[in-house]
Design a protein around this motif. Structure first.
Motif, PDB file in Angstrom:
ATOM      1  N   THR A  36       1.037  -1.137  -0.035  1.00 61.20           N
ATOM      2  CA  THR A  36      -0.119  -0.049   0.126  1.00 61.20           C
ATOM      3  C   THR A  36       0.772   1.158  -0.052  1.00 61.20           C
ATOM      4  OG1 THR A  36      -1.842  -1.152   1.145  1.00 61.20           O
ATOM      5  CG2 THR A  36      -1.698   1.330   1.188  1.00 61.20           C
ATOM      6  N   LEU A  39       3.053   1.586  -3.358  1.00 66.20           N
ATOM      7  CA  LEU A  39       2.141   1.945  -4.553  1.00 66.20           C
ATOM      8  C   LEU A  39       1.336   3.447  -4.011  1.00 66.20           C
ATOM      9  CD1 LEU A  39       0.493  -1.382  -5.522  1.00 66.20           C
ATOM     10  CD2 LEU A  39       2.209   0.002  -6.570  1.00 66.20           C
ATOM     11  N   GLN A  43      -4.826   2.009  -3.970  1.00 61.42           N
ATOM     12  CA  GLN A  43      -6.197   1.611  -3.878  1.00 61.42           C
ATOM     13  C   GLN A  43      -7.358   2.693  -3.159  1.00 61.42           C
ATOM     14  OE1 GLN A  43      -3.917   0.640  -1.891  1.00 61.42           O
ATOM     15  NE2 GLN A  43      -4.608  -0.785  -0.251  1.00 61.42           N
ATOM     16  N   ALA A 114      -4.348  -3.942  -2.079  1.00 62.30           N
ATOM     17  CA  ALA A 114      -3.062  -3.711  -2.731  1.00 62.30           C
ATOM     18  C   ALA A 114      -2.384  -5.077  -3.119  1.00 62.30           C
ATOM     19  CB  ALA A 114      -2.201  -3.010  -1.805  1.00 62.30           C
ATOM     20  N   THR A 115      -2.468  -6.096  -2.285  1.00 63.51           N
ATOM     21  CA  THR A 115      -2.242  -7.251  -2.646  1.00 63.51           C
ATOM     22  C   THR A 115      -2.650  -8.050  -3.723  1.00 63.51           C
ATOM     23  OG1 THR A 115      -1.618  -7.599  -0.216  1.00 63.51           O
ATOM     24  CG2 THR A 115      -1.428  -9.461  -1.596  1.00 63.51           C
ATOM     25  N   TYR A 117      -4.348  -6.532  -6.171  1.00 66.79           N
ATOM     26  CA  TYR A 117      -3.996  -5.772  -7.371  1.00 66.79           C
ATOM     27  C   TYR A 117      -2.714  -6.257  -7.915  1.00 66.79           C
ATOM     28  CZ  TYR A 117      -1.896  -1.806  -9.870  1.00 66.79           C
ATOM     29  OH  TYR A 117      -1.408  -0.892 -10.630  1.00 66.79           O
ATOM     30  N   SER A 118      -1.766  -6.361  -7.096  1.00 65.55           N
ATOM     31  CA  SER A 118      -0.283  -6.639  -7.284  1.00 65.55           C
ATOM     32  C   SER A 118      -0.356  -7.933  -7.968  1.00 65.55           C
ATOM     33  CB  SER A 118       0.531  -6.298  -6.088  1.00 65.55           C
ATOM     34  OG  SER A 118       0.646  -5.289  -5.538  1.00 65.55           O
ATOM     35  N   ILE A 307      -9.043  -4.947  -7.047  1.00 68.61           N
ATOM     36  CA  ILE A 307      -9.353  -3.917  -5.878  1.00 68.61           C
ATOM     37  C   ILE A 307     -10.910  -4.114  -5.744  1.00 68.61           C
ATOM     38  CG2 ILE A 307      -9.303  -1.551  -5.240  1.00 68.61           C
ATOM     39  CD1 ILE A 307      -6.784  -1.156  -6.901  1.00 68.61           C
ATOM     40  N   LYS A 441       5.389  -1.570  -8.801  1.00 70.75           N
ATOM     41  CA  LYS A 441       5.534   0.079  -8.842  1.00 70.75           C
ATOM     42  C   LYS A 441       5.627   0.650 -10.319  1.00 70.75           C
ATOM     43  CE  LYS A 441       7.878   4.117  -6.868  1.00 70.75           C
ATOM     44  NZ  LYS A 441       8.858   4.394  -5.972  1.00 70.75           N
ATOM     45  N   THR A 444       2.624   0.169 -12.364  1.00 73.23           N
ATOM     46  CA  THR A 444       1.608   1.052 -11.789  1.00 73.23           C
ATOM     47  C   THR A 444       1.816   2.533 -12.163  1.00 73.23           C
ATOM     48  OG1 THR A 444       1.193  -0.264 -10.113  1.00 73.23           O
ATOM     49  CG2 THR A 444       0.312   1.961  -9.702  1.00 73.23           C
TER      50      THR A 444
END
Length: 477
Positions: A36, A39, A43, A114-115, A117-118, A307, A441, A444
């Protein structure tokens, strides 16, 4: 022999409890916080954009590379999370951890965005086409191709492949016993019915799964949540006290009351985090397997659905179940041994006992059908990675047979290992994700600059790995 089995079961339970209470809880929370921050709270900062690019564009067609639409990939992944865990798992977490468990579900969900999404982002970057021309991907691919950790990739794939068996059997047994209690159906009849339906779905591959889930899942979710809202509104005066209980007992113990046995803070954390993960599967690595087949031109674009999935699954559906159970008082009436019936009791108070039980039983049946289909798909994709496409198709048959075995309560001893296998899967997935944080990162930031802010231009980073077919088999390692 019975004493030996009892000792093994006790040992497995203790190991599982330690892993989920301390090691995994810490890893998931710390990992979620790290991603989190890495990034820049993506989110939260771009949540409006997430909604716009997901549900805001459900009906928008695209011609990008992929096997199924972005929405079908989302509903396929959601099908494996929305269902029994939301309806049965949340009351169980409250029964064992108290109202405070709901707070820890929310916490792990917000960080888990965040996890999730990653992992989906990495799944898209490192996806590839298999021998059938279908896009495949998942942690096993990005662990191997992104980090070169071949053995860890094999551990992930093997554990998830094995974990699918007890997962499928637990799901089918849950609904078979529910249908027996609600309608008097023999578990064998429910098992045969589920085996036929799931077989018809799964033999159509990810395309058929996507076509089924994009129709069933949204309808089931909306109808179930509306039912919960009616229960909550009928008990609206209890809501202030309910929220007070949730926030107070997330950090302080709660004493026994009625059928509730009481809970310590550690229990609230343990059951809230464990059931939160079970529910939204953030960090489990299953989401990237379904999303890898999506039609998209940028990994981040499809990862936005991750997300949104966590938001729908935990913040919306789990909250609806939890608030219905707490506001109705069902959590005090029903003991932990029968926690799965809490939501039926809550619905029964408003709609009548018979209708409440029937409503939940029918919803569980449809939810479980789609859940099992996706679980089998996940399992067979691990077999494809390990042993090849032909082996995965044979394993598909074995998985389908396990649907019937689970319904009649067969091989229950294997169910004890579910939590440990899940723990191994999480460890093999989350640690590599953290090591790949720079890639996450960079991709993104590319998305934010070129697409969100509309600056255009060529990508500053490699968005997708080599797209040529690259078959992974243990025998060729």
């Amino acid at each position: 022999m019975e004493n030996l089995l009892s000792l093994i079961e006790t040992g497995v339970a203790e190991i599982s409890n330690f892993l989920w209470t301390y090691l995994l809880a810490g890893l998931l929370v710390v990992g979620g916080i790290f991603l989190t921050i890495r990034l820049k709270f993506f989110q939260f900062r771009f949540f409006g954009h997430v909604l716009n690019k997901t549900i805001g564009q459900i009906f928008k067609k695209n011609r990008h590379e992929g096997t199924i639409t972005p929405f079908q990939a989302f509903t396929s992944a959601l099908a494996s999370t929305a269902g029994a865990t939301n309806i049965v798992g949340v009351p169980l977490a409250i029964a064992l951890g108290g109202p405070g468990a709901l707070f820890w579900m929310w916490a792990v969900a917000l960080l888990g965005m965040a996890t999730r999404y990653s992992e989906i982002l990495l799944g898209l970057k490192y996806r590839e086409k298999n021998e059938d021309g279908v896009w495949v991907g998942g942690p096993q691919y990005y662990i191997k191709k992104g980090l070169g950790w071949d053995k860890v990739a094999i551990i992930f794939a093997l554990c998830l492949m094995l974990e699918a068996f007890p997962s499928v059997m637990v799901q089918t047994n849950s609904i078979a016993t529910q249908m027996e209690g609600a309608f008097g159906w023999p578990t064998a009849i429910t098992g045969i019915f589920l085996t036929i339906i799931v077989g018809a779905i799964i033999f159509g591959g990810i395309k058929r799964i996507g076509k089924v889930t994009d129709k069933f899942v949204p309808f089931m979710v909306v109808t179930y949540v509306l039912g919960c809202l009616i229960v909550i509104l009928a008990n609206i005066t209890e809501l202030p006290n309910v929220f007070a209980l949730i926030f107070q007992h997330a950090f302080t113990p709660i004493s026994a009351a009625g059928g509730f046995a009481g809970a310590a803070v550690a229990q609230a954390i343990r059951w809230g985090i464990a059931r939160g993960l079970y529910s939204n599967e953030a960090g489990l690595g299953t989401g990237p397997i379904a999303h890898a087949a999506a039609q998209t031109d940028h990994p981040s674009k499809q990862a936005l659905w991750g997300i949104f999935a966590v938001f729908i699954d935990t913040i919306v559906i789990c909250s609806a179940t939890g608030l219905a159970v707490l506001s109705s008082g069902a959590w005090r009436e029903v003991g932990a041994d029968n926690a799965s019936s809490m939501i039926s009791v809550a619905f029964g108070d408003i709609f009548g006992e018979q209708f409440g039980g029937t409503f939940i039983a029918i919803f569980l049946l449809f939810f479980v059908m789609t859940t099992i289909g996706v679980l089998i798909f996940y399992g067979e994709k691990q077999a494809e990675y390990l042993f090849g496409l032909k082996a995965s198709k044979w394993l598909r048959v074995v998985y389908i047979l396990s649907v019937y075995l689970g319904a009649i309560g067969g091989l229950q001893f294997l169910w004890q290992f579910l939590d440990i296998l899940l723990a191994a899967v999480v460890l093999a997935n989350v640690i590599p994700i953290l090591f790949m944080n720079k890639e996450i990162k960079a991709i993104t930031e590319d998305y934010v600059e070129r697409i969100y802010y509309g600056k255009g231009g060529k990508p500053k980073v490699q968005l997708f790995s080599d797209e040529s077919t690259d078959h992974h088999k243990v025998s060729n390692e």
